[in-house]
Design an enzyme around this catalytic site. Structure first.
Site, PDB file in Angstrom:
ATOM      1  CB  ALA A  65      -0.881  -0.022   1.243  1.00  0.00           C
ATOM      2  N   GLY A 108       0.583  -4.885   0.986  1.00  0.00           N
ATOM      3  CA  GLY A 108      -0.603  -4.913   0.128  1.00  0.00           C
ATOM      4  C   GLY A 108      -0.352  -5.570  -1.218  1.00  0.00           C
ATOM      5  CD  GLU A 111      -2.274  -7.344   3.072  1.00  0.00           C
ATOM      6  OE1 GLU A 111      -1.807  -6.231   2.730  1.00  0.00           O
ATOM      7  OE2 GLU A 111      -2.854  -7.532   4.138  1.00  0.00           O
ATOM      8  CD  GLU A 131       1.682  -5.429   5.830  1.00  0.00           C
ATOM      9  OE1 GLU A 131       2.487  -6.336   6.140  1.00  0.00           O
ATOM     10  OE2 GLU A 131       0.883  -5.526   4.888  1.00  0.00           O
TER      11      GLU A 131
HETATM   12  C1  HXC Z   1       5.129   4.365  -1.157  1.00  0.00           C
HETATM   13  C2  HXC Z   1       7.041   3.389  -1.958  1.00  0.00           C
HETATM   14  C3  HXC Z   1       6.663   2.138  -1.417  1.00  0.00           C
HETATM   15  C4  HXC Z   1       5.415   2.071  -0.715  1.00  0.00           C
HETATM   16  C5  HXC Z   1       8.557   1.889  -2.395  1.00  0.00           C
HETATM   17  N1  HXC Z   1       8.213   3.174  -2.562  1.00  0.00           N
HETATM   18  N2  HXC Z   1       7.638   1.236  -1.698  1.00  0.00           N
HETATM   19  N3  HXC Z   1       6.279   4.464  -1.832  1.00  0.00           N
HETATM   20  N4  HXC Z   1       4.701   3.207  -0.618  1.00  0.00           N
HETATM   21  N5  HXC Z   1       4.941   0.932  -0.205  1.00  0.00           N
HETATM   22  C6  HXC Z   1       8.953   4.222  -3.262  1.00  0.00           C
HETATM   23  C7  HXC Z   1      10.165   4.670  -2.472  1.00  0.00           C
HETATM   24  O1  HXC Z   1       9.808   5.620  -1.482  1.00  0.00           O
HETATM   25  C8  HXC Z   1      11.023   5.274  -3.564  1.00  0.00           C
HETATM   26  O2  HXC Z   1      10.546   6.566  -3.881  1.00  0.00           O
HETATM   27  C9  HXC Z   1      10.744   4.377  -4.753  1.00  0.00           C
HETATM   28  O3  HXC Z   1       9.495   3.720  -4.465  1.00  0.00           O
HETATM   29  C10 HXC Z   1      11.796   3.305  -4.943  1.00  0.00           C
HETATM   30  O4  HXC Z   1      11.966   2.618  -3.724  1.00  0.00           O
HETATM   31  P1  HXC Z   1      13.367   2.380  -3.037  1.00  0.00           P
HETATM   32  O5  HXC Z   1      13.102   2.127  -1.599  1.00  0.00           O
HETATM   33  O6  HXC Z   1      14.313   3.489  -3.375  1.00  0.00           O
HETATM   34  O7  HXC Z   1      13.860   1.051  -3.772  1.00  0.00           O
HETATM   35  P2  HXC Z   1      14.822  -0.080  -3.214  1.00  0.00           P
HETATM   36  O8  HXC Z   1      15.968   0.526  -2.460  1.00  0.00           O
HETATM   37  O9  HXC Z   1      15.126  -0.948  -4.378  1.00  0.00           O
HETATM   38  O10 HXC Z   1      13.965  -0.897  -2.123  1.00  0.00           O
HETATM   39  C11 HXC Z   1      12.837  -1.634  -2.541  1.00  0.00           C
HETATM   40  C12 HXC Z   1      11.973  -2.022  -1.302  1.00  0.00           C
HETATM   41  C13 HXC Z   1      11.641  -0.746  -0.483  1.00  0.00           C
HETATM   42  C14 HXC Z   1      12.757  -3.017  -0.428  1.00  0.00           C
HETATM   43  C15 HXC Z   1      10.731  -2.703  -1.828  1.00  0.00           C
HETATM   44  O11 HXC Z   1      11.108   0.258  -1.375  1.00  0.00           O
HETATM   45  C16 HXC Z   1      10.624  -0.967   0.589  1.00  0.00           C
HETATM   46  O12 HXC Z   1      10.950  -1.503   1.664  1.00  0.00           O
HETATM   47  N6  HXC Z   1       9.391  -0.507   0.400  1.00  0.00           N
HETATM   48  C17 HXC Z   1       8.336  -0.575   1.376  1.00  0.00           C
HETATM   49  C18 HXC Z   1       7.815  -1.970   1.492  1.00  0.00           C
HETATM   50  C19 HXC Z   1       6.709  -2.053   2.537  1.00  0.00           C
HETATM   51  O13 HXC Z   1       6.935  -1.754   3.725  1.00  0.00           O
HETATM   52  N7  HXC Z   1       5.499  -2.426   2.126  1.00  0.00           N
HETATM   53  C20 HXC Z   1       4.352  -2.523   2.997  1.00  0.00           C
HETATM   54  C21 HXC Z   1       3.589  -1.257   2.931  1.00  0.00           C
HETATM   55  S1  HXC Z   1       2.224  -1.253   4.081  1.00  0.00           S
HETATM   56  P3  HXC Z   1      11.514   7.838  -3.974  1.00  0.00           P
HETATM   57  O14 HXC Z   1      10.565   8.970  -4.213  1.00  0.00           O
HETATM   58  O15 HXC Z   1      12.266   7.898  -2.709  1.00  0.00           O
HETATM   59  O16 HXC Z   1      12.385   7.507  -5.170  1.00  0.00           O
HETATM   60  C22 HXC Z   1       1.053  -2.187   3.348  1.00  0.00           C
HETATM   61  C23 HXC Z   1      -0.231  -2.548   4.042  1.00  0.00           C
HETATM   62  C24 HXC Z   1      -0.552  -1.654   5.123  1.00  0.00           C
HETATM   63  O17 HXC Z   1       1.178  -2.602   2.267  1.00  0.00           O
HETATM   64  C25 HXC Z   1      -1.691  -2.165   5.910  1.00  0.00           C
HETATM   65  C26 HXC Z   1      -1.786  -1.457   7.200  1.00  0.00           C
HETATM   66  C27 HXC Z   1      -3.098  -0.832   7.483  1.00  0.00           C
END
Ligand code: HXC
Length: 257
Positions: A65, A108, A111, A131
């Site tokens: 998400a 997400g 999911e 998460e």
């Molecule tokens: C918003 C995101 C994002 C996300 C990545 N980006 N994941 N933006 N939401 N979930 C964005 C980064 O901010 C970055 O933007 C660009 O995408 C590239 O990501 P990087 O981190 O620079 O890439 P990399 O170093 O290759 O790392 C990849 C990654 C990492 C390991 C996947 O991006 C990551 O850990 N992302 C988050 C994963 C996560 O936690 N997902 C769960 C989300 S919560 P910029 O602008 O900086 O270039 C969820 C459910 C929530 O899904 C339910 C609770 C209610």
């Protein structure tokens, strides 16, 4: 309809949707969700479509998400707006939905893949529910679907540590149906979808509905439901055609009736 966050195409009788926010690794924001639901529901209603494929990019199916959209959300707004409930529309589709996953399928993203009917993974796929590292827990079905699909121990491991698992582990624990080389992912998913779309559409839809019953009901009720649906298939021309074609050693010509 023009889409900004997804690419929508028709490949023969298959609806093909590619998540397309490369700058955010296909993070799932509300604009993307609205477009996805519109595209999916229009394929679902289209009699010319027999199956749907959802994919992302080589790097990410979806990295979750959209954290930046979510970070300032207040409890009252989340509760009153029933945040994330619109994702349930994906699970109400009646036609088969295949997730073709390469790269990250996190939070997400994992999911969403689990809302599909089955997952074909590239060798590069990485699944996880991170998460907990953000101070929350899965909110789009992860705690429930992942537990049903891979069992309590692995679901606890993934959701409590936030670690990722690779495609081989995901196949071993039954999350994905098959793993293919990354370069063959789209072809394999389209091949499976085209195969499904070549069969009787009502039979395909009833099969999906009946398998999904297994997750919602007791074994005896599920078996009764299966038998009733099975009986009803003998009202279809396609049953006559399928069995006649076998007896006559020819390819069936299903009419979807
Ligand atoms: C918003 C995101 C994002 C996300 C990545 N980006 N994941 N933006 N939401 N979930 C964005 C980064 O901010 C970055 O933007 C660009 O995408 C590239 O990501 P990087 O981190 O620079 O890439 P990399 O170093 O290759 O790392 C990849 C990654 C990492 C390991 C996947 O991006 C990551 O850990 N992302 C988050 C994963 C996560 O936690 N997902 C769960 C989300 S919560 P910029 O602008 O900086 O270039 C969820 C459910 C929530 O899904 C339910 C609770 C209610």
């Amino acid at each position: 309809m023009t889409y900004e966050n997804i690419i929508v195409e028709t490949r023969e009788k298959v609806g093909f949707i590619q998540l397309n926010r490369p700058q955010a690794l296909n993070a799932l924001n509300s604009a993307l969700l609205a477009e996805l639901n519109t595209a999916l529901e229009s394929f679902d209603k289209d009699n010319g479509i027999g199956a749907i494929v959802i994919t992302g990019s080589e790097k990410a199916f979806a990295a979750g998400a959209d954290i930046k959209e979510m970070q300032t959300l207040e409890f009252a707004d989340a509760y009153l707006g029933d945040y994330f409930s619109e994702w349930e529309r994906v699970t109400r589709l009646r036609k088969p939905l295949i997730a073709a996953v390469a790269g990250y399928a996190l939070g997400g993203g994992c999911e969403l893949a689990m809302m599909c009917d089955f997952i074909i993974a590239a060798e590069t796929a990485k699944f996880g529910q991170p998460e907990i590292t953000l101070g929350v827990m899965p909110g789009m079905g992860g705690s429930q679907r992942l537990t049903r699909f891979v069992g309590k121990s692995k679901a606890m491991d993934l959701c409590l540590t936030g670690r990722m698992m690779d495609a081989a582990e995901a196949e071993r624990c039954g999350l994905v149906s098959r793993v293919v080389p990354a370069g063959e992912l789209i072809d394999e998913a389209l091949k499976a979808a085209k195969k499904i779309a070549s069969f009787s559409l009502p039979v395909v839809m009833m099969t999906k509905e009946t398998i999904n019953r297994a997750y919602e009901t007791t074994l005896s009720e599920g078996l009764r439901f299966e038998r009733r649906v099975f009986h009803s298939m003998f009202a279809l021309e396609d049953q006559r055609e399928g069995m006649a074609a076998f007896a006559e050693k020819r390819t069936p010509n299903f009419k979807n009736r």
